[in-house]
Write an enzyme that holds these catalytic residues in place. Sequence first.
Site, PDB file in Angstrom:
ATOM      1  N   ARG A 123      82.821 -18.621 -38.304  1.00 26.66           N
ATOM      2  CA  ARG A 123      83.785 -17.638 -38.812  1.00 26.66           C
ATOM      3  C   ARG A 123      85.175 -18.260 -38.836  1.00 26.66           C
ATOM      4  NH1 ARG A 123      81.502 -11.743 -36.699  1.00 26.66           N
ATOM      5  NH2 ARG A 123      80.200 -11.465 -38.533  1.00 26.66           N
ATOM      6  N   GLN A 128      84.835 -17.819 -44.984  1.00 25.76           N
ATOM      7  CA  GLN A 128      84.758 -16.360 -45.086  1.00 25.76           C
ATOM      8  C   GLN A 128      83.877 -15.898 -46.236  1.00 25.76           C
ATOM      9  OE1 GLN A 128      88.837 -15.010 -45.234  1.00 25.76           O
ATOM     10  NE2 GLN A 128      88.897 -14.621 -43.033  1.00 25.76           N
ATOM     11  N   ASP A 131      80.161 -15.797 -45.290  1.00 25.07           N
ATOM     12  CA  ASP A 131      79.836 -15.084 -44.059  1.00 25.07           C
ATOM     13  C   ASP A 131      78.844 -13.954 -44.323  1.00 25.07           C
ATOM     14  OD1 ASP A 131      79.757 -13.779 -41.650  1.00 25.07           O
ATOM     15  OD2 ASP A 131      81.922 -13.546 -41.434  1.00 25.07           O
ATOM     16  N   SER A 134      78.975 -10.780 -41.945  1.00 26.36           N
ATOM     17  CA  SER A 134      79.977  -9.774 -42.289  1.00 26.36           C
ATOM     18  C   SER A 134      79.583  -8.987 -43.537  1.00 26.36           C
ATOM     19  CB  SER A 134      81.346 -10.435 -42.495  1.00 26.36           C
ATOM     20  OG  SER A 134      81.856 -10.910 -41.269  1.00 26.36           O
ATOM     21  N   TYR A 231      87.796 -13.126 -27.802  1.00 27.43           N
ATOM     22  CA  TYR A 231      86.568 -12.636 -27.196  1.00 27.43           C
ATOM     23  C   TYR A 231      86.879 -11.757 -25.990  1.00 27.43           C
ATOM     24  CZ  TYR A 231      84.307 -16.125 -30.119  1.00 27.43           C
ATOM     25  OH  TYR A 231      83.871 -16.862 -31.194  1.00 27.43           O
TER      26      TYR A 231
END
Length: 377
Positions: A123, A128, A131, A134, A231
């Site tokens: 990512r 993008q 991806d 997503s 995270y």
Amino acid sequence: MPVIAVTKERRAGETRVAATPETVKKLIGAGFSVVVEAGAGGAANFVDADYEAAGATLARDLKEAVGQADILFKVRAPVDEEIAALKTGAIVAATLNPYQEKDALQALAAQGATAFAMEFVPRITRAQVMDVLSSQANLAGYRAVIEAAEAYGKALPMMMTAAGTVAAAKVFIMGVGVAGLQAIATARRMGAVVTATDVRPATKEQVESLGAKFLAVEDEEFKNAQTEGGYAKEMSAEYQAKQAELVSSHIAKQDIVITTALIPGRPAPRLVSAAHVASMKPGSVIVDLAVEQGGNVEGAKLGEVAQTANGVKILGRPNLPGRIAADASALYARNLFAFAGLFLDKEGKLAPDYEDEILKAALVTKDGAVVHPNLKS
């Protein structure tokens, strides 16, 4: 000219397809030749004639499609007959489900295939457009709300009528990733009162920007609960107890709960207990988006709608993007088209740079072996 094959999906319940007439045309424009197995796009309402009109060659069966292909595009991991049809050294790009489908990886390695797991595309900004997690999670979040609305026996928006007022449904989203955010947006558009929770403090602003309310114990520990890389940090037992108490009291008041928490390579975390379910009102609905990885909800059953003793429905439907097959295929196919560009050198020849950070991260089998560091036994 490198040949890309696109075949029917042979795993049960898969309705998507790895290329659309739109991406076939783009792939040919980029320097590929495309072969499509007859009927490959039928379940997503893409007909053979449109593939041919886009420039693809139509193959009558699997062997004809795959036999001479340099690259095989799939939605899900190929089955044994597809792997056996591959020529040695062929490239495979698919959502391989590598932590669960280890036999398929071993078979691909044994066949000499160079396989890329699209789930492992990093990512980063440059990737993008590739991806798939997503693009598909976005649709899963949308579809989760539609499924919940269908199963829920009442209207979602508040309605004021001469006969009286219908109260808006209360929807609680647990996990504010891509799927969670789309679920929030969809439920809000449908008129529900939406709340959401996540262990990452940065998601609060995202939730509120969509018009929903964020639910968390917002003490000092929570405000510092995220690493520089974005995270979540592990929370103290004291914080977890306070958050659990808040969530428990909140779930009991909800009409619809949608859970979206997934951890790559590990069983889905348990978010909703049997006690939570028992506290909900008859007619309430829970949608477990993580059911294929063990589920976030106690009592969720893969492929079933579980009806509890107190009248709560727990929806464990797999592959929600596949329930919007045309759009899911269109987005996935565009992800693959962008990924395919990494296979060509400046002269348009098939020459993947295996040191490219995207290809390196996604590569799972090469030269007869499983090579990804997270998958080596």
